[in-house]
Scaffold this motif. Structure first.
Motif, mmCIF file in Angstrom:
data_model
loop_
_atom_site.group_PDB
_atom_site.id
_atom_site.type_symbol
_atom_site.label_atom_id
_atom_site.label_comp_id
_atom_site.label_asym_id
_atom_site.label_seq_id
_atom_site.Cartn_x
_atom_site.Cartn_y
_atom_site.Cartn_z
ATOM 1 N N TYR A 14 -0.272 -33.561 12.421
ATOM 2 C CA TYR A 14 -0.940 -32.381 11.983
ATOM 3 C C TYR A 14 -2.210 -32.685 11.143
ATOM 4 C CZ TYR A 14 -1.826 -28.129 9.222
ATOM 5 O OH TYR A 14 -2.343 -26.788 8.589
ATOM 6 N N SER A 15 -3.248 -31.956 11.773
ATOM 7 C CA SER A 15 -4.545 -32.029 11.036
ATOM 8 C C SER A 15 -4.978 -30.723 10.458
ATOM 9 C CB SER A 15 -5.724 -32.601 11.820
ATOM 10 O OG SER A 15 -5.675 -32.000 13.225
ATOM 11 N N PRO A 16 -4.961 -30.381 9.285
ATOM 12 C CA PRO A 16 -5.415 -29.046 9.022
ATOM 13 C C PRO A 16 -6.780 -28.843 9.127
ATOM 14 C CG PRO A 16 -5.523 -30.605 6.996
ATOM 15 C CD PRO A 16 -4.846 -31.320 8.040
ATOM 16 N N ALA A 17 -7.208 -27.274 9.220
ATOM 17 C CA ALA A 17 -8.495 -26.932 9.690
ATOM 18 C C ALA A 17 -9.425 -27.193 8.309
ATOM 19 C CB ALA A 17 -8.611 -25.647 10.239
ATOM 20 N N THR A 18 -10.549 -27.335 8.510
ATOM 21 C CA THR A 18 -11.374 -27.470 7.401
ATOM 22 C C THR A 18 -12.342 -26.373 7.390
ATOM 23 O OG1 THR A 18 -12.752 -29.271 8.310
ATOM 24 C CG2 THR A 18 -11.107 -29.890 6.975
ATOM 25 N N ILE A 19 -12.732 -25.735 6.433
ATOM 26 C CA ILE A 19 -13.702 -24.602 6.315
ATOM 27 C C ILE A 19 -14.893 -25.012 5.393
ATOM 28 C CG2 ILE A 19 -14.164 -22.414 5.570
ATOM 29 C CD1 ILE A 19 -11.129 -21.994 5.922
ATOM 30 N N ARG A 20 -15.941 -25.311 6.054
ATOM 31 C CA ARG A 20 -17.130 -25.427 5.453
ATOM 32 C C ARG A 20 -18.008 -24.291 5.261
ATOM 33 N NH1 ARG A 20 -16.198 -29.914 9.186
ATOM 34 N NH2 ARG A 20 -16.114 -31.633 8.044
ATOM 35 N N PRO A 21 -18.328 -24.038 3.901
ATOM 36 C CA PRO A 21 -19.279 -22.515 3.660
ATOM 37 C C PRO A 21 -20.779 -22.788 4.278
ATOM 38 C CG PRO A 21 -18.776 -23.703 1.582
ATOM 39 C CD PRO A 21 -17.962 -24.526 2.730
ATOM 40 N N THR A 22 -21.268 -21.901 4.788
ATOM 41 C CA THR A 22 -22.620 -21.836 5.265
ATOM 42 C C THR A 22 -23.581 -21.675 4.027
ATOM 43 O OG1 THR A 22 -22.536 -19.599 5.429
ATOM 44 C CG2 THR A 22 -22.098 -20.982 7.308
ATOM 45 N N PRO A 23 -24.522 -22.333 3.856
ATOM 46 C CA PRO A 23 -25.379 -22.239 2.859
ATOM 47 C C PRO A 23 -25.879 -20.865 2.591
ATOM 48 C CG PRO A 23 -26.458 -23.760 4.256
ATOM 49 C CD PRO A 23 -24.993 -23.530 4.897
ATOM 50 N N ALA A 24 -26.418 -20.176 1.569
ATOM 51 C CA ALA A 24 -26.961 -19.089 1.299
ATOM 52 C C ALA A 24 -28.434 -19.157 1.431
ATOM 53 C CB ALA A 24 -26.567 -18.457 0.206
ATOM 54 N N PRO A 25 -29.090 -18.285 1.787
ATOM 55 C CA PRO A 25 -30.726 -18.382 1.788
ATOM 56 C C PRO A 25 -31.034 -18.339 0.362
ATOM 57 C CG PRO A 25 -29.826 -16.043 2.440
ATOM 58 C CD PRO A 25 -28.803 -17.010 2.400
ATOM 59 N N ALA A 26 -32.388 -19.059 0.012
ATOM 60 C CA ALA A 26 -32.838 -19.497 -1.282
ATOM 61 C C ALA A 26 -32.991 -18.196 -1.884
ATOM 62 C CB ALA A 26 -33.785 -20.458 -1.040
ATOM 63 N N GLU A 27 -33.906 -17.399 -1.149
ATOM 64 C CA GLU A 27 -34.320 -16.096 -1.891
ATOM 65 C C GLU A 27 -34.237 -14.910 -0.833
ATOM 66 O OE1 GLU A 27 -38.353 -16.051 -3.570
ATOM 67 O OE2 GLU A 27 -38.132 -18.163 -4.481
ATOM 68 N N PRO A 28 -33.723 -13.800 -1.492
ATOM 69 C CA PRO A 28 -33.985 -12.688 -0.442
ATOM 70 C C PRO A 28 -35.261 -12.115 -0.117
ATOM 71 C CG PRO A 28 -32.933 -11.986 -2.426
ATOM 72 C CD PRO A 28 -33.401 -13.364 -2.684
ATOM 73 N N SER A 29 -35.453 -11.441 0.943
ATOM 74 C CA SER A 29 -36.926 -11.169 1.257
ATOM 75 C C SER A 29 -37.404 -9.988 0.276
ATOM 76 C CB SER A 29 -36.927 -10.418 2.402
ATOM 77 O OG SER A 29 -36.025 -9.272 2.800
ATOM 78 N N ALA A 30 -38.485 -10.037 -0.160
ATOM 79 C CA ALA A 30 -39.063 -9.547 -1.057
ATOM 80 C C ALA A 30 -39.804 -8.096 -0.699
ATOM 81 C CB ALA A 30 -40.337 -10.393 -1.810
ATOM 82 N N SER A 31 -39.591 -7.886 0.366
ATOM 83 C CA SER A 31 -40.436 -6.536 1.221
ATOM 84 C C SER A 31 -39.547 -5.359 0.832
ATOM 85 C CB SER A 31 -40.611 -6.942 2.618
ATOM 86 O OG SER A 31 -39.162 -7.110 3.296
ATOM 87 N N VAL A 32 -38.048 -5.542 1.082
ATOM 88 C CA VAL A 32 -37.280 -4.450 0.725
ATOM 89 C C VAL A 32 -36.653 -4.524 -0.325
ATOM 90 C CG1 VAL A 32 -35.488 -3.061 1.742
ATOM 91 C CG2 VAL A 32 -37.335 -4.149 3.171
ATOM 92 N N PRO A 33 -36.419 -3.806 -1.605
ATOM 93 C CA PRO A 33 -35.284 -4.117 -2.522
ATOM 94 C C PRO A 33 -34.128 -3.423 -2.126
ATOM 95 C CG PRO A 33 -37.072 -2.043 -2.926
ATOM 96 C CD PRO A 33 -37.371 -2.604 -1.544
#
Length: 104
Positions: A14-33
């Motif tokens: 049995y090999s458990p599934a590993t879940i790797r989180p995706t990295p979040a973007p550093a900064e949201p776009s500044a054009s739209v609040p």
């Protein structure tokens, strides 16, 4: 013959599934609040049609509950009238039987 036979255990490792989180973007776009969602605004778009639909749904719900309550009260009233009439009839019958037995 009457001894239970259990299935053989799985021999594969049995090999458990590993879940790797995706990295979040550093900064949201500044054009739209971006506003944080509040209340029902995040679930339903705000428009006059939506408000009208919600109001109509609320009114329909209240009318449905009111009709159920009125029918229940009507059933109780009809039962009370039937019981009172049968009580009066039984009272007359008992009095008539008592007078009949007194006369003999």
């Amino acid at each position: 013959m009457f001894k239970p036979q259990y299935p053989r255990p799985d021999t594969h490792a049995y090999s458990p599934a590993t879940i790797r989180p995706t990295p979040a973007p550093a900064e949201p776009s500044a054009s739209v609040p971006v506003r944080p969602p509040t209340g029902l605004g995040s679930l339903v778009q705000n428009s006059p049609g939506t408000a009208l639909a919600l109001a109509a749904g609320g009114i329909a719900g209240v009318l449905a509950l009111a009709s159920v309550a009125v029918s229940l009260l009507l059933a109780v009233a009809v039962t009370a009238v039937a019981l009172s009439i049968s009580g009066v009839v039984l009272l007359f019958l008992v009095r008539a039987l008592r007078q009949e037995f007194k006369g003999r």
